[in-house]
Write a protein that holds these residues in place. Structure first.
Motif, short mmCIF file in Angstrom:
data_model
loop_
_atom_site.label_atom_id
_atom_site.label_comp_id
_atom_site.label_asym_id
_atom_site.label_seq_id
_atom_site.Cartn_x
_atom_site.Cartn_y
_atom_site.Cartn_z
N GLU A 63 37.88 46.05 21.96
CA GLU A 63 38.64 46.97 22.79
C GLU A 63 39.97 47.33 22.12
O GLU A 63 40.52 48.41 22.36
N HIS A 64 40.48 46.44 21.31
CA HIS A 64 41.64 46.72 20.47
C HIS A 64 41.21 46.62 19.02
O HIS A 64 40.80 45.55 18.56
N ILE A 101 37.39 40.60 22.25
CA ILE A 101 36.77 39.73 21.24
C ILE A 101 37.13 38.26 21.43
O ILE A 101 36.49 37.39 20.84
N THR A 102 38.13 37.96 22.26
CA THR A 102 38.47 36.56 22.50
C THR A 102 37.51 35.91 23.49
O THR A 102 37.51 34.68 23.63
N PRO A 110 42.27 38.59 12.67
CA PRO A 110 42.98 39.12 13.83
C PRO A 110 42.78 40.63 14.00
O PRO A 110 42.55 41.35 13.03
N ALA A 111 42.89 41.06 15.26
CA ALA A 111 42.66 42.47 15.59
C ALA A 111 43.92 43.29 15.33
O ALA A 111 45.04 42.81 15.44
N ASN A 112 43.70 44.52 15.01
CA ASN A 112 44.77 45.48 14.73
C ASN A 112 44.93 46.43 15.92
O ASN A 112 43.97 47.09 16.30
N PRO A 113 46.10 46.51 16.56
CA PRO A 113 47.37 45.88 16.20
C PRO A 113 47.77 44.72 17.11
O PRO A 113 48.91 44.28 17.08
N GLU A 140 44.49 39.71 18.47
CA GLU A 140 43.54 38.78 19.05
C GLU A 140 42.64 38.18 17.95
O GLU A 140 42.38 38.82 16.93
N VAL A 141 42.17 36.96 18.20
CA VAL A 141 41.32 36.26 17.25
C VAL A 141 39.97 35.96 17.90
O VAL A 141 39.92 35.51 19.06
#
Length: 371
Positions: free
Chosen positions: A110-111, A136-137, A157-160, A163-164
């Protein structure tokens, strides 16, 4: 094999194990060792090659270059797979999407990077692709969304928003026939190697940390062993669409990789200190730091506060890219097309190699100007 040192570079025991990524970054992608040979792969500015009578010849500049091959050897060795170089990270992403059947299902965060989200939705509108977005978490929701999917696309990690994802759990729990791609741009293979965790494909915007000097556009795809059909499809897309890297760009990225480990580890140490320091500032509502790497984000009260801080900085560079030796940052929602779920006051920060005290001092004086 791309994840091994050349025969003449191996000592009596090096062939028995895979060298550390710090060593691979220095040793892989080198020319053959012989007297008076160059230590680095030279730039070969060739569009046309002399023909041969066998199958092992390049033929044309859109099909290959010694500089690409050296870069691909190095990145493949770092990630533990077989690599292909592209003109940019988005060219690499487009090569993946071009191989997905029109009526398939793709799961994306989603991010995620705006360009990838836009590319996915473009394929949905033009070709009937079904796009499912997930947090994604939440591993269970990712796996539920993957039911019937052709591909899970992760940034971790997600941009920006940083999240991991639990890459190993998602890789192990996905349904049969569902591929897993991990964009490893932020973590780099120094800190994370997704193929070893079960990923089929790894993507890099090599423009960022792999290059490390804000002077080259390049993208990479790396394929796990046994995924030759995916590799061949991506290579065909590169040839047909002309998404090839420049020879100078390939040289610059490979040169940047030689210092990747020391750059990443220095910047990571600074990023941790910055995250701790910024968390104590009264105007910083939230610090998003995944606990590793040199990317973080902070949330300020609103867009006005974030813009005031950014415009008051003297050392930090206001720029949309990242991963260079210089520390840079931007308010992502300044882009009208940025995902609306990204907070207006979120400032993404890429930590470079300046002294940590100077970076902190610059941020403090800029934050103090917010009223």
């Amino acid at each position: 094999m791309p994840n091994q040192l050349p025969n003449d570079a191996r000592g009596p025991s090096l062939h028995q194990y895979r060298p550390h990524p710090d060593t691979i970054a220095i040793s892989a992608g080198r020319p053959e060792r012989r007297p008076d040979a160059p230590l680095n792969q030279p730039i070969v500015p060739a569009s046309t090659y002399v023909g041969g009578d066998g199958t092992e010849w390049v033929g044309y500049g859109r099909y290959g270059n010694p500089g690409w091959s050296a870069l691909e050897d190095a990145v493949g060795a770092l990630e533990g797979g077989t690599a292909l170089a592209f003109a940019s990270g988005m060219a690499a992403a487009a090569a993946v999407f071009s191989s997905i059947p029109p009526d398939a299902v793709v799961v994306i965060p989603e991010h995620c990077y705006l360009g990838v989200a836009s590319l996915a939705h473009e394929h949905a509108q033009r070709h009937g692709l079904t796009v499912r977005t997930v947090d994604i978490t939440d591993t269970e929701r990712v796996l539920a969304a993957a039911d019937g999917a052709r591909l899970i696309w992760l940034e971790s990690p997600a941009n920006p928003t940083m999240e991991v994802a639990d890459l190993a759990a998602i890789a192990a729990g996905r349904p049969d026939g569902c591929l897993l791609l991990v964009d490893n741009t932020f973590a780099t293979p120094i800190l994370q190697q997704p193929i070893g965790l079960g990923s089929d494909i790894v993507l890099h915007s090599a423009t960022k940390f792999l290059s490390g000097h804000s002077d080259a556009l390049c993208g990479m795809l790396i394929f796990a062993d046994g995924r030759e059909e995916l590799l061949e499809a991506a290579e065909s897309a590169r040839k047909l669409h002309g998404a090839t890297p420049g020879v100078l760009e390939a040289y610059l990225v490979l040169r940047g990789i030689r210092t990747l480990s020391v750059r990443v580890r220095h910047a990571e140490s600074t990023a941790r200190t910055l995250a701790e320091t910024l968390a104590e500032h009264p105007l910083v509502e939230r610090v998003r730091y995944p606990g590793f790497g040199s990317m973080l984000a902070i949330e300020l009260p609103d867009a006005s506060a974030a813009d005031t801080m950014i415009n008051s900085l003297r050392l930090w560079v206001h720029a949309t890219s990242l991963g260079g030796v210089e520390s840079s940052l931007e308010r992502r929602r300044r882009w009208p097309s940025e995902l609306k779920s990204v907070p207006e006051g979120l400032v993404r920060m890429s930590v470079g190699l300046e002294h940590v005290d100077d970076l902190i001092a610059d941020l403090r004086q800029a934050l103090d100007l917010i009223t």
